[in-house]
Design an enzyme around this catalytic site. Structure first.
Site, PDB file in Angstrom:
ATOM      1  N   CYS A 153      -4.858   2.295  -3.940  1.00  0.00           N
ATOM      2  CA  CYS A 153      -3.724   2.982  -3.179  1.00  0.00           C
ATOM      3  C   CYS A 153      -2.306   1.710  -3.503  1.00  0.00           C
ATOM      4  O   CYS A 153      -1.385   1.778  -2.701  1.00  0.00           O
ATOM      5  CB  CYS A 153      -3.416   3.730  -1.520  1.00  0.00           C
ATOM      6  N   GLN A 182      -4.613  -4.570   6.957  1.00  0.00           N
ATOM      7  CA  GLN A 182      -5.717  -6.089   6.911  1.00  0.00           C
ATOM      8  C   GLN A 182      -5.519  -7.204   7.818  1.00  0.00           C
ATOM      9  O   GLN A 182      -5.959  -7.314   7.977  1.00  0.00           O
ATOM     10  CB  GLN A 182      -5.368  -5.716   5.004  1.00  0.00           C
ATOM     11  N   HIS A 219       0.884  -1.212  -0.122  1.00  0.00           N
ATOM     12  CA  HIS A 219       0.018   0.046   0.259  1.00  0.00           C
ATOM     13  C   HIS A 219       0.954   1.104  -0.057  1.00  0.00           C
ATOM     14  O   HIS A 219       1.850   0.767   0.536  1.00  0.00           O
ATOM     15  CB  HIS A 219      -0.785  -0.115   1.436  1.00  0.00           C
ATOM     16  N   ASP A 276       2.887  -4.042   7.728  1.00  0.00           N
ATOM     17  CA  ASP A 276       1.914  -3.873   7.676  1.00  0.00           C
ATOM     18  C   ASP A 276       0.640  -4.412   7.928  1.00  0.00           C
ATOM     19  O   ASP A 276       0.429  -5.645   6.064  1.00  0.00           O
ATOM     20  CB  ASP A 276       1.666  -2.649   6.388  1.00  0.00           C
ATOM     21  N   LYS A 294     -10.453  -0.632  10.544  1.00  0.00           N
ATOM     22  CA  LYS A 294     -10.718  -1.191   9.657  1.00  0.00           C
ATOM     23  C   LYS A 294     -10.593  -2.302  10.496  1.00  0.00           C
ATOM     24  O   LYS A 294     -11.512  -3.369  10.302  1.00  0.00           O
ATOM     25  CB  LYS A 294      -9.395  -1.730   8.507  1.00  0.00           C
TER      26      LYS A 294
END
Ligand SMILES: Cc1ncc(COP(=O)(O)O)c(C=O)c1O
Ligand SMILES: Cc1ncc(COP(=O)(O)O)c(C=O)c1O
Lengths: 145, 412, 412, 145
Positions: free
Chosen positions: C370, C209, C129, C206, C232
């Site tokens: 993104c 998600q 991302h 990261d 999220k």
């Protein structure tokens, strides 16, 4: 008046804070520590001279602070004078438990004398004030002069 | 959004909007006088956030679907609300941040850092909040900037001449609070800006307190940077805003990198979006933007002058009643100051005092208030601070005074 | 806080917690399939925030009074909740940020920037991302870092060997997403970490998600940095968190400067607080921290494996039904992938498609998500993405499929 | 089917988007512009050759994008071919108003031909798609080649 307040600010505490024992700097100290309470910006210095047998021959503190931190420092120095390093650490452990309202291993005379600080446990935001001098003493012992 | 202006300030009606004010602590009614640290939030703000989240929420920008469009509209409408609140010329001069601190850091990282050479100077007043000090210390530590400090008078007033005198040919920026969070002092901002501009220096005003208590007009002030924070403005935590002149923003490099702030990303290149998007990397505080807009609408629904008069009355009354105590010394008494009463107490430490006041239901702040250089200036480590908001009353001042008397009895 | 674990996942019961799911758009029931952009928030989260703000709120830390103590406790309890959620060893390894993007920037500014020499390398996958790309581009632009890209397979899978091959003696950091927001690919994180550590490189994952869809154990992964974002995770906007190993945090310089992150501030000196306070300048997202904790508690009240199975079923069903369309090409089909269906449509642009789907009540995302380098890898400018959350149903997949067929009729 | 959708994706639009007119690059262009829609990452190039009297002797576009942006570019180039720079700017102003659902100064034949784009006004998120080519044309005129 609130009982817990009366317990916190009892005469012994106020007397210690107004007339702190062992206030000053030990000349020729073998161990020094500087403590800082980020909550209020207060500061305390602890100086000690250990003798050859690991006893605290002399201990003093200096600094400005609230009644709790001053009384605690005064009481601490009074109690540790002449005691062994090992004792000091044990007392500290017991004291931390006491002011957090936890089961404490303090007993006998030590228990009796430190009991005046037990009221702090009803004021969680003030526990750091009470423990500042003790932590400083410990770091002085660990760090040397 | 704009309810009709209430021209006489009805404090009882306002209080009813703040549910928390009717709660008790230790069996006493809460008297909340820690407003300079953070204000309570009216139900209008809490409702706006909850309703938004429960009915219109999605991520903003880039989305084609209904909720995303609705959220984007709401978010950009909040930007327009802030623009209006500060009377900025353009909505794109408003950058949302996570609070006042981040707004100042944004200026430090994106505007100042690339422009500062070793020896360049930043002028600060001694009454600055740490948030308007530490970002400049970074430039000192990392890039050799020099901090030049402007003292305040014994009454806490800040003199434009004194600021002027500190500005030299190497001064790049004057960073000064609009209103001190300890003294209540209101800076002569317009004059400071004029003096700084005359010497080629830019001015950043920390409006975290100032914007709460007076109408701000950044165009009239001609200030280069102005920051606000939501949580002191009766709004949510997690959001604030930076106003910066368009020309500055256009010339500034990005701060955080991520989604939304780019034009194009390749493997070996990246180009950036125009302001304000360039400075809003990642998913912003979307729900909080609705809360901030609601807070500004709430505040703007009153006659601001009437609110200011009410707050001033509280301060004047508290100041007057504090004279009853010969062991109490007020710190900060500048003409035109805001409704903050800071004081030292002879023989009583601020923390002991605050603990006792707390048991009477009175919430005040004790400590250095994130203003250690100011504490040093006044030769103390900490003060006790009662700070007033629109919902406070004279009766609450009376409770404060009674509690102070009690504390004296216990500690004195 | 910990309700008993629900061992069979009851999607209808879960849906009832999300008020927004029963709303209509354009007269059609909302089918919200834009969850990878941001998830909706259950009433448990909205209630927690509102109740907190209306009854216990004040600024945290440094305050002696009741509300400040209560807020501080709540805030630190949220930190403990995040620690538990990620199975970090110590609560002081958790730093609250404003979101996932800020967490990565914190690592870039505070850990990487002072350590990067010209020519030092940062290894990235092409599926990152922008939030896990642009902060590293900054280091390229500003300090001469070199970005080394690891490709994914045609099915979107990321191979640990390929990552390993990209790690050289000058590699300082491997930055890789735990789960791709476009492909749904789940990285072989544990293996990547082992390979990177063997070569002396640190790993940032990261998890914006990844943490939503599977149980994360940062200790087992042995990852150096891991970030999450509240919005999220069925939580509020304006808050996220960085996990970093204690030794890293201790060695890192501050990011933003301001209140709370200092030990002492003077005119010509400043010293900093220990982690995590050192990295939390200014008033944090206090109310949001309660919301994030409530969101994590909410998610944790379910059997996570049952939720994952439910989500996987939705994906598999959608994947299967999408085969009905010979003009639809799925992008990302790696084994074990998460519940994200991205696809290209022959002769139909993603935005036209999304606009038509929207009028059918179906919220999907269309664009580059993104992730421009990934779009380039797959030779496209944009895809359409349906991403599933715990509250989605097979019936909603059917609505999506019907809407796709309609779109084809209009545009095809 | 939703009326506003039918209006948006009417045959003329789809025809333009599938068979764009003036697609390509003007050889020896005097003016070039590159546009970029950050919403979707789409891109458009506009090239023009102006004659001595300030007329657009030739105009073409190139790029990939959604039906709306392609149709809009196709329509634009078709309409501007042979028109004066002044006309182009007027048309653009009118077009922007039209797709935003505002009062438009377009009239007569121009109005009639651009009317097919009016449906965009019901889709605020898509207005940028419709205006991309026009903004690119304008910046080409301003920037030169
Ligand atoms: C994989 C990934 N990383 C990072 C981010 C950025 O997180 P945030 O939006 O919280 O800044 C996102 C979402 O936008 C994402 O999907
Ligand atoms: C004058 C002043 N500046 C800056 C700040 C910092 O703002 P924030 O807490 O929103 O980061 C505060 C309050 O904490 C303040 O009173």
């Amino acid at each position: 008046m609130d009982d817990s307040l009366r317990e916190l600010y009892q005469d012994v505490i106020l007397d210690h804070s107004r007339h702190p024992r062992h206030f000053g700097v030990v000349e020729g100290a073998t161990h020094k520590g500087e403590g800082h309470n980020p909550l209020c910006g207060d500061r305390v210095n602890v100086t000690m001279a250990l003798d050859g047998e690991g006893r605290i021959a002399d201990i003093k503190f200096e600094g400005k602070g609230c009644a709790i931190s001053q009384a605690s420092a005064s009481l601490m120095t009074e109690m540790l004078q002449g005691r062994s390093v090992e004792d000091a650490e044990k007392l500290m452990g017991g004291f931390l438990h006491l002011v957090k309202g936890e089961e404490t291993e303090l007993a006998g005379d030590d228990r009796e004398r430190l009991e005046v600080m037990a009221g702090v446990s009803a004021f969680p935001m003030r526990v750091k004030c009470a423990t500042l001098a003790w932590h400083t003493m410990k770091s002085a012992l660990e760090g040397g002069s | 959004m704009n309810a009709p202006l209430k021209t006489v300030f009805d404090v009882a009606a306002a209080r009813a909007d703040f549910e928390i004010l009717s709660r008790e602590v230790y069996g006493k009614t809460l008297v909340y006088l820690d407003n300079a640290a953070s204000a309570q939030k009216p139900r209008q703000v809490l409702d706006a956030m909850r309703d938004f989240a429960a009915s219109e929420y999605a991520n903003v920008h880039r989305g084609v679907h209904f909720l995303s469009a609705a959220s984007t509209e709401r978010y950009e409408a909040a930007r327009e609300t802030v623009r209006r609140f500060l009377n900025a010329r353009h909505a794109d001069e408003i950058v949302f941040t996570k609070g006042g601190t981040e707004a100042i850091n944004l200026v430090s990282y994106s505007w100042a850092a690339p422009r500062i050479q070793p020896g360049d100077e930043i002028v600060l007043s001694v009454m600055e909040h740490h948030s308007n000090i530490v970002p400049w210390h970074f430039l000192r530590e990392r890039q050799g900037a020099v901090l030049r400090w402007v003292d305040v008078g014994d009454d806490g007033s800040l003199d434009a001449d004194a600021v002027d005198a500190a500005i030299g040919p190497k001064t790049k920026l004057v960073a000064v609070s609009h209103m001190s969070n300890v003294l209540g002092t209101v800076s002569p901002l317009r004059e400071i800006v004029a003096r700084a501009h005359a010497k080629g220096a830019a001015v950043l005003a920390d409006g975290c307190q100032g914007a709460v208590h007076a109408v701000v007009d950044v165009r009239d002030l001609d200030v280069d940077f102005y920051c606000i924070t939501g949580h002191k403005l009766y709004g949510p935590t997690g959001i604030g805003a930076l106003y910066a002149k368009r020309a500055h923003l256009k010339a500034m490099r990005p701060f955080n990198g991520g989604g939304e702030m780019i034009r194009e990303v390749g493997r070996d290149m990246v180009t950036y979006a125009d302001p304000p998007a360039r400075f809003e990397a990642g998913t912003p505080a979307i729900i909080e933007s609705a809360g901030l807009a609601a807070a500004i609408d709430y505040l703007s629904s009153f006659d601001r002058a009437a609110v200011a008069a009410h707050e001033h009355d509280l301060y004047a009354y508290a100041r007057e009643r504090a004279r009853e105590f010969n062991w109490l010394r007020v710190v900060g008494d500048a003409p035109g100051k805001g409704a903050i009463l800071s004081f030292e107490t002879e023989g009583m430490h601020a923390h002991d005092l605050a603990t006792i006041l707390d048991r009477e239901g009175v919430a005040v702040r004790a400590g250095h208030h994130c203003a250690q250089p100011l504490m040093e200036r006044f030769g103390t480590a900490s003060t006790t601070r009662a700070s007033f908001a629109l919902y406070n009353t004279r009766a609450e001042v009376d409770v404060l005074i009674d509690a102070l008397a009690k504390a004296r009895k216990i500690l004195g």
